[in-house]
Design a protein around this motif. Structure first.
Motif, PDB file in Angstrom:
ATOM      1  N   TYR A 267      -0.594  11.143   1.118  1.00  0.00           N
ATOM      2  CA  TYR A 267      -0.635  10.027   2.052  1.00  0.00           C
ATOM      3  C   TYR A 267      -1.099   8.755   1.336  1.00  0.00           C
ATOM      4  CZ  TYR A 267      -0.466  13.446   5.934  1.00  0.00           C
ATOM      5  OH  TYR A 267      -0.128  14.444   6.817  1.00  0.00           O
ATOM      6  N   ALA A 268      -2.099   8.882   0.458  1.00  0.00           N
ATOM      7  CA  ALA A 268      -2.599   7.724  -0.286  1.00  0.00           C
ATOM      8  C   ALA A 268      -1.536   7.176  -1.230  1.00  0.00           C
ATOM      9  CB  ALA A 268      -3.855   8.110  -1.060  1.00  0.00           C
ATOM     10  N   LEU A 269      -0.844   8.069  -1.907  1.00  0.00           N
ATOM     11  CA  LEU A 269       0.197   7.635  -2.848  1.00  0.00           C
ATOM     12  C   LEU A 269       1.363   6.974  -2.106  1.00  0.00           C
ATOM     13  CD1 LEU A 269       0.029  10.698  -5.228  1.00  0.00           C
ATOM     14  CD2 LEU A 269      -0.443   8.326  -5.880  1.00  0.00           C
ATOM     15  N   ASP A 270       1.707   7.501  -0.933  1.00  0.00           N
ATOM     16  CA  ASP A 270       2.767   6.872  -0.127  1.00  0.00           C
ATOM     17  C   ASP A 270       2.333   5.489   0.340  1.00  0.00           C
ATOM     18  OD1 ASP A 270       4.379   9.087  -0.427  1.00  0.00           O
ATOM     19  OD2 ASP A 270       3.903   9.945   1.536  1.00  0.00           O
ATOM     20  N   LEU A 271       1.077   5.370   0.736  1.00  0.00           N
ATOM     21  CA  LEU A 271       0.551   4.076   1.171  1.00  0.00           C
ATOM     22  C   LEU A 271       0.589   3.075   0.024  1.00  0.00           C
ATOM     23  CD1 LEU A 271      -0.860   2.418   3.418  1.00  0.00           C
ATOM     24  CD2 LEU A 271      -3.040   3.320   2.580  1.00  0.00           C
TER      25      LEU A 271
ATOM     26  N   VAL B   5       1.798  -0.833  -5.168  1.00  0.00           N
ATOM     27  CA  VAL B   5       0.677  -0.622  -6.089  1.00  0.00           C
ATOM     28  C   VAL B   5       0.849   0.728  -6.780  1.00  0.00           C
ATOM     29  CG1 VAL B   5      -1.830  -0.337  -6.271  1.00  0.00           C
ATOM     30  CG2 VAL B   5      -0.875  -2.002  -4.663  1.00  0.00           C
ATOM     31  N   THR B   6       0.599   0.772  -8.093  1.00  0.00           N
ATOM     32  CA  THR B   6       0.597   2.041  -8.814  1.00  0.00           C
ATOM     33  C   THR B   6      -0.839   2.545  -8.942  1.00  0.00           C
ATOM     34  OG1 THR B   6       0.476   0.901 -10.945  1.00  0.00           O
ATOM     35  CG2 THR B   6       2.664   1.481 -10.125  1.00  0.00           C
ATOM     36  N   MET B   7      -1.011   3.865  -8.854  1.00  0.00           N
ATOM     37  CA  MET B   7      -2.346   4.456  -8.918  1.00  0.00           C
ATOM     38  C   MET B   7      -2.338   5.620  -9.915  1.00  0.00           C
ATOM     39  SD  MET B   7      -3.862   4.308  -5.034  1.00  0.00           S
ATOM     40  CE  MET B   7      -2.866   5.648  -4.406  1.00  0.00           C
ATOM     41  N   PRO B   8      -2.450   5.320 -11.214  1.00  0.00           N
ATOM     42  CA  PRO B   8      -2.395   6.385 -12.221  1.00  0.00           C
ATOM     43  C   PRO B   8      -3.496   7.417 -12.073  1.00  0.00           C
ATOM     44  CG  PRO B   8      -3.076   4.292 -13.206  1.00  0.00           C
ATOM     45  CD  PRO B   8      -2.580   3.986 -11.835  1.00  0.00           C
TER      46      PRO B   8
END
Length: 308
Positions: A257-261, A267-270
């Motif tokens: 859910y966080a990655l989809d958001l 925004v990328t979140m490595p």
């Protein structure tokens, strides 16, 4: 869209799982204090229903019956899929909810689905609030949960006394979906922090240091955190990752859910991507149903040597 400002006479509770059952019991004990003399509940597990009836809660035979009779409906469900099915099924909540009622989603649900449901229920003059709960099962039992709430501010004022029956820290976060944003990002930060603690513990132990000494020293410095004192000291150190707790599979769902958001925000979140890989490896190694800090076992497992 307006909703009735009077205290709800009948409260419906859907979902009596690990968190839902103790929340339902706490609410039942205090329902008269908030002017709600009647509570009804629905769950697929009859044993759970029988336990809450000991607190004077009535058992609903169907979602339709509960929705038709409730002025306020709380849902404590595993995820977005279950929330969508519960709301949109032919015999579900939307088809039978009363005009002027209010719905509160206490689980973790994708932001886009939350906003879509809020708009849909508004067409029937029904308030829809996202109010995902945080903290542990013990906190649910003790009535000391934390809740982040999204939705109309006037509806929040109406439901806050209900939430106070099982929570001690309630934050109004803004419009529809904002409560879910806080919960989803909170979980993402927690997952990344615990993964870092697991890495540090693995390195320390393999380098000849006692892990308990490491964590006690970290607790006295700038690396101190709730994650260290709870997930680190109570799960990572003793290596206790039981089933029937917040599992790796559930954690993966929340992280997705966080990655989809993040994707929708550009925004990328490595860091989160790395943790997702750890979760996937844990599930592949048979730890999908274990308490999610079990990712420590993945880090402790030696990497396969490169093929020549």
């Amino acid at each position: 869209m307006t909703t009735d400002n009077k205290a709800p006479k009948t409260i419906g509770f859907i979902g009596l799982g690990v968190m839902g059952e103790p929340m339902c019991r706490n609410l039942a004990v205090r329902r008269n204090d908030i002017g709600a003399p009647r509570m009804i509940a629905y769950d697929l597990d009859n044993d759970r229903l029988k336990r809450v009836t000991a607190q004077g809660v009535e058992a609903a035979l169907s979602l339709a019956e509960l929705a038709n009779q409730s002025d306020l409906i709380l849902m404590s469900l595993p995820g977005g899929k279950q929330v969508e099915e519960t709301c949109n099924a032919a015999n579900g909540v939307f088809a039978h909810v009363k005009s002027g009622a209010t719905i509160i989603d206490l689980g973790t649900t994708p932001v886009d689905l939350t906003r879509s449901l809020a708009e849909k229920f508004a067409s029937k003059n029904v308030g829809y609030m996202d109010a995902p709960v945080a903290r542990t099962r013990q906190a649910a039992e003790q009535g000391t949960l934390a809740i982040s709430v999204g939705g109309a501010e006037d509806v929040f004022a109406k439901v806050e006394p209900i939430l106070n029956c099982f929570a001690t820290d309630i934050t109004y976060c803004g419009g529809s979906g904002s409560g879910q944003m806080v919960k989803i990002l909170n979980n993402m930060i927690l997952f990344e922090t615990v993964a870092a603690l697991a890495e540090a513990l693995s390195v320390a132990r393999k380098s000849g240091m006692d892990g308990e000494i490491l964590f006690k020293a970290l607790a006295n410095g700038s690396a101190d955190s709730f994650a260290l004192r709870n997930h680190g000291m109570k799960a990572l150190l003793p290596g206790e990752f039981p089933e029937k707790a917040f599992s790796t599979l559930y954690a993966t769902k929340d992280l997705e859910y966080a990655l989809d958001l993040a994707k929708s925000a550009g925004v990328t979140m490595p860091g989160a991507e790395n943790v997702r890989q750890l979760f996937e490896k844990a599930a592949e190694q048979g730890y999908g149903e274990n308490y999610w800090p079990v990712v420590a076992k993945v880090l402790d497992k030696p990497e396969d040597p490169p093929q020549e």
